[in-house]
Scaffold this motif. Sequence first.
Motif, PDB file in Angstrom:
ATOM      1  N   HIS A  40       0.836  -1.208   0.000  1.00 18.99           N
ATOM      2  CA  HIS A  40       0.000   0.000   0.000  1.00 18.99           C
ATOM      3  C   HIS A  40       0.866   1.252   0.000  1.00 18.99           C
ATOM      4  O   HIS A  40       0.590   2.216  -0.736  1.00 18.99           O
ATOM      5  N   VAL A  41       1.922   1.255   0.795  1.00 18.86           N
ATOM      6  CA  VAL A  41       2.794   2.422   0.871  1.00 18.86           C
ATOM      7  C   VAL A  41       3.549   2.613  -0.441  1.00 18.86           C
ATOM      8  O   VAL A  41       3.693   3.742  -0.925  1.00 18.86           O
ATOM      9  N   MET A  42       4.032   1.528  -1.021  1.00 18.25           N
ATOM     10  CA  MET A  42       4.816   1.639  -2.246  1.00 18.25           C
ATOM     11  C   MET A  42       3.984   2.140  -3.417  1.00 18.25           C
ATOM     12  O   MET A  42       4.537   2.602  -4.427  1.00 18.25           O
ATOM     13  N   ASP A  43       2.653   2.040  -3.318  1.00 15.56           N
ATOM     14  CA  ASP A  43       1.777   2.549  -4.379  1.00 15.56           C
ATOM     15  C   ASP A  43       1.441   4.026  -4.218  1.00 15.56           C
ATOM     16  O   ASP A  43       0.761   4.596  -5.081  1.00 15.56           O
ATOM     17  N   GLN A  44       1.893   4.634  -3.132  1.00 13.80           N
ATOM     18  CA  GLN A  44       1.563   6.032  -2.887  1.00 13.80           C
ATOM     19  C   GLN A  44       2.391   6.965  -3.776  1.00 13.80           C
ATOM     20  O   GLN A  44       3.509   6.636  -4.202  1.00 13.80           O
ATOM     21  N   ASP A  45       1.833   8.144  -4.014  1.00  7.31           N
ATOM     22  CA  ASP A  45       2.484   9.093  -4.910  1.00  7.31           C
ATOM     23  C   ASP A  45       3.825   9.563  -4.368  1.00  7.31           C
ATOM     24  O   ASP A  45       4.777   9.770  -5.138  1.00  7.31           O
ATOM     25  N   TYR A  46       3.935   9.764  -3.052  1.00  5.25           N
ATOM     26  CA  TYR A  46       5.191  10.302  -2.517  1.00  5.25           C
ATOM     27  C   TYR A  46       6.344   9.320  -2.702  1.00  5.25           C
ATOM     28  O   TYR A  46       7.499   9.724  -2.833  1.00  5.25           O
ATOM     29  N   VAL A  47       6.052   8.014  -2.712  1.00  3.21           N
ATOM     30  CA  VAL A  47       7.102   7.037  -2.979  1.00  3.21           C
ATOM     31  C   VAL A  47       7.497   7.075  -4.457  1.00  3.21           C
ATOM     32  O   VAL A  47       8.683   7.009  -4.807  1.00  3.21           O
ATOM     33  N   THR A  48       6.502   7.213  -5.326  1.00  7.85           N
ATOM     34  CA  THR A  48       6.783   7.314  -6.758  1.00  7.85           C
ATOM     35  C   THR A  48       7.635   8.538  -7.065  1.00  7.85           C
ATOM     36  O   THR A  48       8.608   8.474  -7.844  1.00  7.85           O
ATOM     37  N   PHE A  49       7.301   9.662  -6.445  1.00  5.55           N
ATOM     38  CA  PHE A  49       8.077  10.886  -6.663  1.00  5.55           C
ATOM     39  C   PHE A  49       9.497  10.730  -6.116  1.00  5.55           C
ATOM     40  O   PHE A  49      10.463  11.237  -6.710  1.00  5.55           O
ATOM     41  N   ALA A  50       9.629  10.067  -4.972  1.00  5.67           N
ATOM     42  CA  ALA A  50      10.961   9.851  -4.401  1.00  5.67           C
ATOM     43  C   ALA A  50      11.818   9.018  -5.337  1.00  5.67           C
ATOM     44  O   ALA A  50      13.010   9.302  -5.542  1.00  5.67           O
TER      45      ALA A  50
END
Length: 313
Positions: free
Chosen positions: A204-214
Amino acid sequence: MLTFLLKRIASILGVLLLVSFLIFGLLALSPGSIVSTLIGTRPATPELVAALEERYRVNDPFLVQYWHWLTNMLQGDLGTSVRTGESVLTLISSRLPLTLQLAAYAIVLVVAAGIPLGMLAGMRRGRAADRITSTAAIVAMSAPAFAIAILLIWVFGVWLNWLPVYGPGEGFAERVRHLTLPAVSMAVAMSALLLRQTRAATMHVMDQDYVTFARARGVARGKVLTRYALRNTALPIITASGVVLIVALSGTVLVERVFALQGVGTLMVDSVNHNDIPVVQGLTLLVALLIVAVNQLVDLLTLVIDPRTRGRS
């Protein structure tokens, strides 16, 4: 905060009072009686029966019996074992340390295996590591603890002769060696549970936008893991760990029996078999207290980790 603490304390006391009433009521309705257990094979003379009934207040109304038991319990008197004649509190106190040590050992193994493997599976969703760990978790959750215990005894105790298979051992090093197989047999299924919860939270966390941006900014995988994945999965992991801890504390019965460990679980089995109602009541109340304490600890950790939950408490 003071209002919150007062409400929480009131709810805890209410739950414990309700649990104590249910424990006393259900065991009072169970077949058999304390008097028949105490008499055993001796001649049941009217004088002996009357003396025992008076001592244990058998003929008092139910609510009077409960009130007497509750007030004594609040004063630290859980009664006397009808099997051994010892104080219930003394019996439990002598067995509890071994059970707590076993549960703590199992929890350490669960956390050491479940969280890293769960995060690995979540971050490598669909890959070989995810498929292998997920399959292993399903198999582990399907295996009863006593079956795993018997398998471990045969492999590591009989075949390889690496570890002892019964007794608690003396001294720290020997205690660790003797509790290794029991702790592993308990930890297998619990590790699988924590692994699956951690995997779901990590995905769930890895699908979040802030992880994608990081990741798009070129942040190293290690920093993504520590700054984003681990921090934001802490809340569901702690909740799952609380459930695992409750299972560990209350699930030692069969494992202690298999490995001949004289802990609280073995005491519970022996007390049920001999209809030792005061000991069963004391042990059941102890389990209820531990469950309430663990739930409150999880709630407090949740408030500390996620400030957003403080407004909803």
